[in-house]
Design an enzyme around this catalytic site. Structure first.
Site, PDB file in Angstrom:
ATOM      1  N   ALA A 184       0.851  -1.185   0.000  1.00  0.00           N
ATOM      2  CA  ALA A 184       0.000   0.000   0.000  1.00  0.00           C
ATOM      3  C   ALA A 184       0.889   1.238   0.000  1.00  0.00           C
ATOM      4  O   ALA A 184       1.829   1.339   0.787  1.00  0.00           O
ATOM      5  CB  ALA A 184      -0.904   0.008   1.229  1.00  0.00           C
ATOM      6  N   LYS A 185       0.601   2.168  -0.891  1.00  0.00           N
ATOM      7  CA  LYS A 185       1.393   3.401  -0.968  1.00  0.00           C
ATOM      8  C   LYS A 185       0.733   4.416  -0.040  1.00  0.00           C
ATOM      9  O   LYS A 185      -0.076   5.252  -0.468  1.00  0.00           O
ATOM     10  CB  LYS A 185       1.462   3.896  -2.409  1.00  0.00           C
ATOM     11  CG  LYS A 185       2.525   4.967  -2.653  1.00  0.00           C
ATOM     12  CD  LYS A 185       2.636   5.257  -4.136  1.00  0.00           C
ATOM     13  CE  LYS A 185       3.621   6.380  -4.428  1.00  0.00           C
ATOM     14  NZ  LYS A 185       5.011   5.993  -4.155  1.00  0.00           N
TER      15      LYS A 185
END
Length: 331
Positions: free
Chosen positions: A155-156
């Site tokens: 997940a960014k």
């Protein structure tokens, strides 16, 4: 660095008018997800590189943290195009961000707390400056990436980049361009904001997606381009000392693009300059934007054939002349 216009909660508006409250949950707890995207000047006008894939990952990141975006992927893609048109930019670095806004100061956002969505575009050159040409001087950081099942590295998310700041700050303080982190197991992971590649005896090696890395979109493109060039590419666990015996090392990312590494911990890599495989991959990558490399995979999304000679869209409407769908949770 600012541009005249950005997109915020469904509207194109002047840069200075996009504000949020100091009680925003994301400011206190890092509850944001974002993307970094590039628009390149091409013979057919400005074009996004892998826009749809970036937007898809934005939504995947939001899903991990249970943040309701409030717009469809198509609407975010359209808004990204609108921002470039509104600012009449031939090229840009673009940052879409989704974050929890005002809604209490608890660790868990209060039910009904706002979610804000913004897209900004900037003129931004090479992320590591001159290192993109001469090769970066990097170090292995004393800071490690988080172990699996602590923070989701795929997940960014904004909070993940506190680790990146520590890695980068340590590197700069000690006179390096960038730092490389090891994973929880002491094996190679990634740079502060880039994925990592090594070349050994003509083969491309990169840490696997299980090594606490962000599974980069540019990283994926490099592996694909290498295959097209007949260069074998392998994802595998790599010890720290693999850096010192590599023939070539380079780093990839939307901001970093393909940046060669000329030394690690003050030890020269190869001849201490960008190597032939790094150069071949750079040529293939940048060739996508000047026509030397065929866009076989449909990675380019044209903003316009030519930027239209028109006034920017009004601040109270989307760039298509209509307001985008308002978020059900946006303030």
């Amino acid at each position: 660095m600012s541009t005249p216009f950005l997109w915020h909660n469904g509207q194109i508006k002047p840069w200075a008018e996009a504000t949020t409250h100091v009680s925003a949950h994301a400011l206190h707890y890092g509850s944001s997800v974002f993307e970094g995207e590039r628009v390149y000047a091409t013979p057919r006008g400005p074009a996004y590189f892998r826009l749809a894939e970036h937007t898809r990952r934005l939504f995947e990141s939001a899903r991990v943290y249970e943040i309701e975006v409030g717009y469809s992927e198509d609407e975010i893609n359209a808004a990204c195009l609108d921002v470039i048109r509104a600012n009449r930019m031939p090229s840009a670095y673009v940052r879409p961000i989704v974050f929890r806004g005002a809604g209490g100061l608890g660790v868990l956002a209060r039910d009904g707390a706002s979610v804000e969505v913004a897209i900004i575009a900037l003129n931004w050159g090479a992320y590591l400056g001159e290192a993109a040409e001469r090769g970066a001087d990097v170090c292995v950081s004393s800071w490690h990436r988080p172990a699996p099942n602590t923070l989701p590295s795929w997940a960014k998310a904004g909070g993940n980049y506190l680790s990146s700041q520590l890695i980068g700050l340590e590197a700069r303080r000690n006179g390096y361009d960038e730092g490389i982190a090891l994973g929880h197991n002491g094996l190679l992971s990634e740079g502060a904001g880039e994925n990592l590649f090594l070349v050994k005896r003509g083969k491309l090696l990169t840490p696997p997606s299980s090594a606490g890395i962000l599974a980069g979109i540019t990283r994926d493109a490099v592996i694909t381009l290498a295959t097209d060039l007949g260069i074998a590419a392998e994802e595998r666990d790599l010890p720290r000392e693999a850096l010192y015996s590599a023939d070539e090392v380079f780093m990839t990312g939307t901001a970093a693009e393909i940046t060669p590494v000329r030394s690690v911990d003050r030890k020269a890599i190869g001849m201490g300059m960008p190597g032939p495989i790094t150069k071949a991959l750079q040529q293939a990558f940048f060739g996508l934007f000047d026509g030397r490399t065929e866009d076989r995979y449909g990675w380019l999304s044209l903003v316009n054939a030519v930027i239209p000679d028109r006034e920017p869209p009004p601040a109270d409407s989307g760039a298509h002349g209509r307001a985008h769908k308002p978020s059900e949770v946006a303030a």
